[in-house]
Enzyme design. Structure first.
Site, mmCIF file in Angstrom:
data_model
loop_
_atom_site.group_PDB
_atom_site.id
_atom_site.type_symbol
_atom_site.label_atom_id
_atom_site.label_comp_id
_atom_site.label_asym_id
_atom_site.label_seq_id
_atom_site.Cartn_x
_atom_site.Cartn_y
_atom_site.Cartn_z
ATOM 1 N N SER A 230 -22.001 6.889 -35.136
ATOM 2 C CA SER A 230 -21.592 8.172 -34.562
ATOM 3 C C SER A 230 -20.409 8.785 -35.290
ATOM 4 C CB SER A 230 -21.257 7.983 -33.082
ATOM 5 O OG SER A 230 -22.358 7.458 -32.379
ATOM 6 N N HIS A 288 -15.268 9.341 -32.698
ATOM 7 C CA HIS A 288 -15.921 10.646 -32.812
ATOM 8 C C HIS A 288 -14.933 11.711 -33.283
ATOM 9 C CE1 HIS A 288 -19.427 9.640 -29.829
ATOM 10 N NE2 HIS A 288 -19.332 8.791 -30.839
#
Length: 332
Positions: A230, A288
């Site tokens: 991610s 992230h």
């Protein structure tokens, strides 16, 4: 009557005799059962012929191997299973057995040729993620996978998991979602950066996003393992959305609902910021955020500061990869 009873007992020898020892077992049994006055040479010869009758042994034929050879030991490689234990079903029409493999080969080649440069580039990344996902399914490797394919500042191994965890997924849904996003943005990011620069940015993004995650975990004291692509994919998404903010995006489950890439990036950053502050534990929001900020910085400033300085080396690499060595050792 005496002779009849003796003859019945004598002929019964053929039923009771098992295995003669020295060729005289049946003869001794006959002599013991027969009366002395009736035991003559001629009749003894007949009894011996009857009792000496043996069933012919069954001829054992050598077993034929699956390869069609008989009488010779089949030598096989240690890399293939035993031929005797493998079931083969040869077709009466050998040519027909090649039709399906031919169509499969042609189909794979046509599919690969129709892919864009970006899709071909990320195919290897997706394959690596699938391989690591399969390794998680092996129980004997769980300890090794946890040590090297999850990033955690409390672990004894700190550096290599920062890169290896970028290719690691334990959940099938997690891997499928990440690989779908990577595949969707692959053409845009490779057209923007090129294959070599994309691979360099992607691997660097995995390490940088994990480092940001380390910093936040140490600062907050919330330790725990993290894994997944991610962080690196957020770099790709942020880079594309920054360079093409007016592009239209849609959610996979709601294709009717569309929005601009710039608004999507703002919403993702806001959500991850809230998750980091509120301590949400579903995702590694620090990774992230680190990936998204790195992507924005790189397409804005990093490309000029880092990649432009390596442009001469990249050109040489392109010439070697595309043109190859010239005949006679000459150059253009």
């Amino acid at each position: 009557m005496a002779w009849r009873g003796w003859s019945q007992r004598g002929w019964g020898c053929g039923q009771a005799w098992a295995a003669p020892v020295g060729g005289r077992g049946c003869e001794e049994l006959t002599a013991a059962l027969a009366p002395p006055r009736l035991f003559g040479r001629r009749f003894n010869f007949i009894i011996q012929q009857k009792c000496g009758f043996r069933k012919a042994p069954k001829k054992v034929e050598p077993r034929r191997s699956d390869t069609g050879t008989s009488g010779k030991a089949h030598k096989r490689s240690a890399l293939i299973p035993p031929v005797e234990e493998t079931a083969f079903y040869p077709s009466p029409y050998p040519i027909r057995t090649l039709i399906k493999p031919l169509f499969f080969t042609v189909g794979i080649n046509k599919w690969w040729n129709n892919l864009s440069d970006g899709q071909r580039t990320v195919t290897g990344i997706i394959a690596a993620n699938v391989l690591v996902f399969c390794l998680w399914r092996v129980p004997s490797l769980n300890r090794t996978m946890t040590r090297y394919f999850t990033s955690n500042p409390a672990s004894k191994v700190l550096c290599s998991p920062m890169l290896l965890s970028t290719f690691s997924h334990f959940s099938l849904i997690h891997m499928a979602a990440n690989m779908y996003v990577l595949w969707s943005f692959s053409s845009s990011i490779v057209n923007l950066l090129g294959q070599e620069q994309f691979m360099a940015v992607y691997l660097s993004a995995g390490v940088i996003s994990n480092f940001v995650s380390y910093v936040c975990k140490v600062a907050t004291g919330r330790y725990g393992p993290s894994l997944g692509a991610s962080g690196a994919i957020m770099t790709v998404l942020a880079a594309v959305c920054t360079k093409m903010p007016e592009g239209r995006l849609a959610i996979i489950f709601f294709p009717i609902l569309t929005f601009t890439a710039g608004n999507a990036l703002k919403a993702i950053i806001a959500m991850d910021t809230a998750g980091l502050i509120l301590g949400w534990k579903v995702f590694d929001h620090a990774a992230h955020l680190g990936g998204a900020l790195f992507g924005i910085w790189y397409v804005t400033y990093g490309h000029e500061l880092i990649w432009k300085n390596r442009e001469p080396l990249v050109k040489i690499w392109h010439e070697i990869r595309t043109d190859g060595p010239k005949k006679g050792g000459g150059s253009k």
